[in-house]
Structure formats: structure tokens, C-alpha cells
Design a protein around this motif. Structure first.
Motif, PDB file in Angstrom:
ATOM      1  N   LEU A   1      21.046  14.677  -6.498  1.00 29.14           N
ATOM      2  CA  LEU A   1      21.871  15.107  -5.369  1.00 29.14           C
ATOM      3  C   LEU A   1      21.020  15.430  -4.149  1.00 29.14           C
ATOM      4  N   HIS A   2      19.866  16.078  -4.364  1.00 27.20           N
ATOM      5  CA  HIS A   2      18.987  16.378  -3.237  1.00 27.20           C
ATOM      6  C   HIS A   2      18.492  15.097  -2.560  1.00 27.20           C
ATOM      7  N   GLY A   3      18.179  14.098  -3.375  1.00 24.25           N
ATOM      8  CA  GLY A   3      17.730  12.835  -2.814  1.00 24.25           C
ATOM      9  C   GLY A   3      18.794  12.150  -1.985  1.00 24.25           C
ATOM     10  N   LYS A   4      20.038  12.175  -2.460  1.00 18.57           N
ATOM     11  CA  LYS A   4      21.124  11.556  -1.696  1.00 18.57           C
ATOM     12  C   LYS A   4      21.355  12.291  -0.379  1.00 18.57           C
ATOM     13  N   LEU A   5      21.316  13.616  -0.433  1.00 21.27           N
ATOM     14  CA  LEU A   5      21.455  14.372   0.816  1.00 21.27           C
ATOM     15  C   LEU A   5      20.289  14.085   1.764  1.00 21.27           C
ATOM     16  N   GLY A   6      19.081  13.959   1.200  1.00 15.22           N
ATOM     17  CA  GLY A   6      17.926  13.634   2.030  1.00 15.22           C
ATOM     18  C   GLY A   6      18.062  12.277   2.694  1.00 15.22           C
ATOM     19  N   CYS A   7      18.597  11.291   1.974  1.00 16.81           N
ATOM     20  CA  CYS A   7      18.820   9.970   2.564  1.00 16.81           C
ATOM     21  C   CYS A   7      19.833  10.041   3.707  1.00 16.81           C
TER      22      CYS A   7
ATOM     23  N   THR B   1       7.435   6.901  20.418  1.00 15.96           N
ATOM     24  CA  THR B   1       8.291   8.019  20.023  1.00 15.96           C
ATOM     25  C   THR B   1       9.477   7.551  19.195  1.00 15.96           C
ATOM     26  N   LEU B   2       9.888   6.302  19.369  1.00 14.88           N
ATOM     27  CA  LEU B   2      10.977   5.739  18.576  1.00 14.88           C
ATOM     28  C   LEU B   2      10.462   5.072  17.305  1.00 14.88           C
ATOM     29  N   VAL B   3       9.388   4.277  17.424  1.00 13.80           N
ATOM     30  CA  VAL B   3       8.923   3.458  16.302  1.00 13.80           C
ATOM     31  C   VAL B   3       8.363   4.320  15.171  1.00 13.80           C
ATOM     32  N   THR B   4       7.549   5.312  15.508  1.00 16.93           N
ATOM     33  CA  THR B   4       6.871   6.096  14.467  1.00 16.93           C
ATOM     34  C   THR B   4       7.845   6.886  13.588  1.00 16.93           C
ATOM     35  N   PRO B   5       8.798   7.649  14.140  1.00 18.75           N
ATOM     36  CA  PRO B   5       9.726   8.375  13.245  1.00 18.75           C
ATOM     37  C   PRO B   5      10.563   7.458  12.369  1.00 18.75           C
ATOM     38  N   LEU B   6      10.859   6.239  12.852  1.00 21.59           N
ATOM     39  CA  LEU B   6      11.664   5.331  12.035  1.00 21.59           C
ATOM     40  C   LEU B   6      10.909   4.828  10.811  1.00 21.59           C
ATOM     41  N   GLY B   7       9.613   5.096  10.741  1.00 20.66           N
ATOM     42  CA  GLY B   7       8.875   4.761   9.535  1.00 20.66           C
ATOM     43  C   GLY B   7       9.383   5.500   8.312  1.00 20.66           C
ATOM     44  N   ALA B   8      10.087   6.607   8.520  1.00 20.41           N
ATOM     45  CA  ALA B   8      10.662   7.350   7.386  1.00 20.41           C
ATOM     46  C   ALA B   8      11.728   6.539   6.667  1.00 20.41           C
ATOM     47  N   LEU B   9      12.300   5.538   7.336  1.00 22.43           N
ATOM     48  CA  LEU B   9      13.329   4.736   6.688  1.00 22.43           C
ATOM     49  C   LEU B   9      12.763   3.921   5.528  1.00 22.43           C
ATOM     50  N   SER B  10      11.470   3.606   5.564  1.00 19.77           N
ATOM     51  CA  SER B  10      10.877   2.872   4.439  1.00 19.77           C
ATOM     52  C   SER B  10      10.923   3.700   3.163  1.00 19.77           C
ATOM     53  N   VAL B  11      10.719   5.017   3.290  1.00 24.89           N
ATOM     54  CA  VAL B  11      10.828   5.896   2.129  1.00 24.89           C
ATOM     55  C   VAL B  11      12.265   5.906   1.617  1.00 24.89           C
ATOM     56  N   LEU B  12      13.207   5.929   2.532  1.00 29.55           N
ATOM     57  CA  LEU B  12      14.620   5.927   2.155  1.00 29.55           C
ATOM     58  C   LEU B  12      14.983   4.620   1.450  1.00 29.55           C
ATOM     59  N   VAL B  13      14.551   3.487   2.008  1.00 32.93           N
ATOM     60  CA  VAL B  13      14.844   2.185   1.403  1.00 32.93           C
ATOM     61  C   VAL B  13      14.249   2.106   0.008  1.00 32.93           C
ATOM     62  N   SER B  14      13.024   2.570  -0.142  1.00 29.37           N
ATOM     63  CA  SER B  14      12.369   2.546  -1.449  1.00 29.37           C
ATOM     64  C   SER B  14      13.116   3.408  -2.462  1.00 29.37           C
ATOM     65  N   ALA B  15      13.580   4.584  -2.041  1.00 25.92           N
ATOM     66  CA  ALA B  15      14.294   5.470  -2.963  1.00 25.92           C
ATOM     67  C   ALA B  15      15.626   4.884  -3.395  1.00 25.92           C
ATOM     68  N   VAL B  16      16.347   4.277  -2.449  1.00 31.28           N
ATOM     69  CA  VAL B  16      17.655   3.706  -2.791  1.00 31.28           C
ATOM     70  C   VAL B  16      17.503   2.487  -3.697  1.00 31.28           C
ATOM     71  N   LEU B  17      16.569   1.589  -3.357  1.00 31.47           N
ATOM     72  CA  LEU B  17      16.381   0.388  -4.172  1.00 31.47           C
ATOM     73  C   LEU B  17      15.862   0.717  -5.567  1.00 31.47           C
ATOM     74  N   SER B  18      15.022   1.750  -5.673  1.00 33.66           N
ATOM     75  CA  SER B  18      14.496   2.110  -6.989  1.00 33.66           C
ATOM     76  C   SER B  18      15.604   2.613  -7.920  1.00 33.66           C
ATOM     77  N   SER B  19      16.635   3.235  -7.347  1.00 33.45           N
ATOM     78  CA  SER B  19      17.739   3.711  -8.184  1.00 33.45           C
ATOM     79  C   SER B  19      18.575   2.557  -8.727  1.00 33.45           C
ATOM     80  N   TYR B  20      18.525   1.395  -8.066  1.00 30.52           N
ATOM     81  CA  TYR B  20      19.298   0.247  -8.519  1.00 30.52           C
ATOM     82  C   TYR B  20      18.484  -0.726  -9.371  1.00 30.52           C
ATOM     83  N   PHE B  21      17.241  -0.977  -8.979  1.00 33.36           N
ATOM     84  CA  PHE B  21      16.446  -2.016  -9.643  1.00 33.36           C
ATOM     85  C   PHE B  21      15.423  -1.464 -10.629  1.00 33.36           C
ATOM     86  N   LEU B  22      15.066  -0.191 -10.513  1.00 31.53           N
ATOM     87  CA  LEU B  22      14.096   0.397 -11.433  1.00 31.53           C
ATOM     88  C   LEU B  22      14.727   1.452 -12.329  1.00 31.53           C
ATOM     89  N   THR B  23      16.046   1.606 -12.227  1.00 32.72           N
ATOM     90  CA  THR B  23      16.798   2.591 -13.017  1.00 32.72           C
ATOM     91  C   THR B  23      16.208   3.999 -12.892  1.00 32.72           C
TER      92      THR B  23
END
Length: 416
Positions: A161-167, A134-156
Motif C-alpha cells: 500500500l505504501h508503494g502504491k501511494l508513493g507511485c 529543473t524539469l528534466v532532473t526531477p522527472l528521473g524519479a519516474l524511472s523508479v516508479l516504472v520499475s516498481a510497477v513493472l516488477s509487480s507484474y513481470f517479476l511477481t
């Protein structure tokens, strides 16, 4: 009984010699019987064992939490490394992977992404052995968050605004779930796991899952799989609940193997391994079909919701995670899960919409300019009506209202 042991409890003791029968000690007379305190040390041992078990449970919980978070970081970063490698190949003019090329096998960034994903999956696999599903599975959503944040820095890639609120909502929901996460019933061996798997409640649940999956695969899928996004996602989600149960059992088997116990001869370990291979193969097959037919921005959040809900239900039935939870913990867990769902939806559904704080401020200023202009026109018309002008003048003015209104909103104050 030794006098040094009983003297700790405040009794004046006399030492005696069994051979001579002579009593000796402080303030003792011949033949005096001294009080004796009998202590049952088994209660202390049980209390100590209970305390040690609780400490070990907390220790395992935090190990599983750390593994789950590190898994999300590794998996989220793997997407960025693979994407960077593919972009480098595209700049070199190599045949792209989407066109059937395999030049990425010579790119070290792609291999780094693959190793990062392997490390993340291994950490996620190990997390199920320590922390509740119940703890491990929902935290898998953090991988999507990490990917979105890193892509804004390294992939330009622009994170609107919706994405930032979603994070932010995903982080808030994950934190809430960690605080209120259930402490699952302790399963320390494969034998205990075997008893849980044949429990009537889980047996009925697993049977229904298999029946639903077979109906969707052989009946619903061929008819509606190409038009309804929920068909293939439902197959992946219900099968995913069983795959997580297999992962949990294999994690326990690995812990026993590390402790020196023989698990190779246990048939349950091989049954769980074969079940995991079958479930994961089915999930990958139908998830690829869903991604190939429908938009990724729709498949990802829907699949997350369905898959996580199935896992939570399976864990509650198999491991009895929710039986000893307080009402505030139940509400907190569900609220955190719903918050993550909203965050993932905002992150994906509106990723192609160009919205930022700057554009939001510009639109607000335009609305503020439009409102006074409309109010000024209304007062101007009322003033002229009070002057009892002719009907012809009024009609001419009404015919000019649309153009006048548009000119005022554009900032050009015209007068007739």
C-alpha cells in the motif's frame, strides 16, 4: 512607392510618370500632391521574430518533456529486462553475477535491458538540450516508479500500500512540476554558454562545489564514510550538479553540429566532454560505495533529494531559470518537488512492510471489536461497584480483568 502597396491603407492614389511629370489617376488634378503613409516594417519583423522564438521555445520544451518521460520508461524497463535475464540464468544453474560469473553475456534478455538503458540515457542526454534542467532532473524519479510497477507484474514482486501511494504521489508531483516548470533563458550557441560559465555567480558556485567535494573526498570520507550515509551521497550530489551543466553544454554543441556549424575546433566542447567524464566517474565510484555499505532503500531516496536539489540550485544560478517566474509557479515547482520526495520515500522506506487494503481492513475490525469490549467491561465494573459489594470481591474482579479483557478481544465471551 508603388500605388498597389499604399492603396491597401485606404488612400486614393495617383500614378505618375517620372519622365513626363504628368499626374494621372482617379479624381486627380494636375499638380495635386497626394498623402503618403510611411510604414516601418522593421517593427513587424521584430514582432514576428519574437513570436517565432516563443513558438520555438514551446516546441523545444515539449520535445524535452517527451524525451525525459521516454527516458524514464526505457531506464525503468531496463531493470526488469536485466532481472528477468539473470533469473533465467539462475534457473539454468549458471554461476550468478554476484558470485563472479559472466554467463549473462550470453543471455539476450540481459542485452535487451542494456540496450534499453542505453536508449534511456541517450534520451535523457538529449532532453537537457531542449528542456530546462529543473524539469528534466526531477522527472528521473519516474524511472523508479516504472520499475516498481513493472516488477509487480513481470517479476511477481508485491507492491504494498505504501508503494502504491508513493507511485501516485510521484505522478502527482511530476505533473505539478511540468505545469509550473520555469522557462530557462535561451542559450543558442557555445559562445553564449561560455559567457554563462564565466559569470561571477556561477564561478563562485562551481568553486564552492569543488572545494566541498575535495574536503569530503580527502578529509571527511576516510574518517566517517563507513558510518555516515550522507558523506558519499553528498559527494555524488554536488558533483552531479556540474555533470548536468556539462551535459547541457554538450547538448547545445550537438544541436550546433546538426545545424552544420563546426564545433570540433571549439575548445569549450572538449572541456565540457572531459568535465563530464570526470564528474560521472566520480559519481559512479562514490555511489557504488554508498550502495555497498548502506541499505538501498535509504540510499536511493536520500540521493535523489540531494542530487535534485543541487541540480535545481545550479540551474537557477547558471541559466537564470527562476528570475522571471511568478510566485504561483515558484510555489507550484517547489510543491511538486516535495511531493515527489514524499512519494519516493514511501516507495522505498516501507517496501519490506506487508501492508495492503485487506490487512488494513482486518486491523480496523479488530480495533472496533476491542473498543466495545473495553467499554462493556468498564460499565460492568461500574454497575457492580454500585451494588456495594465487598472489597474482596472487587479485588478478585480486578485480578481477573486482564484475562477477561484478552478473552473478549479474541472473541470468546466468558463469564465468571
Amino acid at each position: 512607392m508603388d500605388s498597389s502597396y499604399l492603396s491597401n491603407y485606404g488612400f486614393p492614389l495617383c500614378n505618375f510618370s517620372c519622365g513626363s511629370g504628368v499626374w494621372a489617376g482617379q479624381n486627380c488634378t494636375f499638380g495635386q500632391h497626394l498623402p503618403c503613409l510611411v510604414v516601418d516594417v522593421r517593427d513587424h519583423k521584430n514582432a514576428s521574430s519574437l513570436t517565432m522564438g516563443q513558438d520555438r521555445g514551446k516546441y523545444d520544451f515539449y520535445i524535452g518533456l517527451g524525451l525525459a518521460i521516454s527516458s524514464s520508461i526505457f531506464i525503468g524497463g531496463s531493470f526488469i529486462l536485466k532481472k528477468k535475464g539473470l533469473l533465467r540464468l539462475a534457473r539454468k544453474g549458471s554461476m550468478r553475477a554476484g558470485q563472479g560469473g559472466h554467463a549473462y553475456l550470453k543471455e539476450w534478455l540481459w542485452w535487451a535491458g542494456l540496450l534499453s538503458m542505453g536508449a534511456g540515457e541517450a534520451a535523457n542526454f538529449a532532453a537537457y538540450a531542449f528542456a530546462p534542467a529543473t524539469l528534466v532532473t526531477p522527472l528521473g524519479a519516474l524511472s523508479v516508479l516504472v520499475s516498481a510497477v513493472l516488477s509487480s507484474y513481470f517479476l511477481t514482486e508485491r507492491l504494498n500500500l505504501h508503494g502504491k501511494l508513493g507511485c501516485m504521489l510521484s505522478i502527482l508531483g511530476s505533473t505539478t512540476m511540468v505545469i509550473h516548470a520555469p522557462q530557462e533563458e535561451e542559450i543558442s550557441s557555445l559562445d553564449h554558454m561560455a559567457k554563462k560559465l564565466v559569470d561571477p555567480g556561477f564561478f563562485i558556485f562551481a568553486t564552492l562545489v569543488i572545494i566541498v567535494a575535495l574536503i569530503f573526498i580527502f578529509v571527511v570520507g576516510p574518517r566517517h564514510g563507513q558510518t555516515n550515509i550522507l558523506v558519499y551521497i553528498t559527494i555524488c550530489s554536488v558533483i552531479g550538479a556540474l555533470s548536468v551543466s556539462c551535459v547541457k553544454g554538450l547538448g547545445i554543441a550537438i544541436k550546433e553540429a546538426v545545424a552544420g556549424k563546426s564545433v570540433v575546433r571549439n575548445p569549450l566542447a572538449w572541456i565540457l566532454l572531459l568535465g563530464l567524464v570526470g564528474c560521472v566517474s566520480t559519481q559512479i565510484n562514490y555511489l557504488n560505495k554508498a550502495l555497498d555499505i548502506f541499505n538501498t532503500s535509504l540510499v536511493t531516496p536520500i540521493y535523489y533529494v540531494f542530487f535534485t536539489t543541487s541540480v535545481l540550485t545550479c540551474s537557477a544560478i547558471l541559466f537564470k531559470e527562476w528570475e522571471h517566474m511568478h510566485a504561483d509557479d515558484v510555489i507550484g515547482t517547489l510543491s511538486g518537488f516535495l511531493t515527489i520526495i514524499v512519494g519516493i520515500f514511501l516507495l522505498h522506506a516501507f517496501k519490506d512492510v506487508s501492508v495492503s487494503l485487506a490487512t488494513l481492513a482486518v486491523s480496523m475490525r479488530k480495533e472496533e471489536r476491542a473498543c466495545p469490549a473495553a467499554n462493556g467491561m468498564a460499565s460492568h465494573s461500574s454497575y457492580e461497584l454500585l451494588q456495594n459489594e465487598s472489597t474482596e470481591d472487587i479485588e478478585n474482579r480486578e485480578m481477573g480483568l486482564p484475562f477477561d479483557s484478552v478473552s473478549r478481544r479474541n472473541g470468546a465471551m466468558t463469564s465468571s
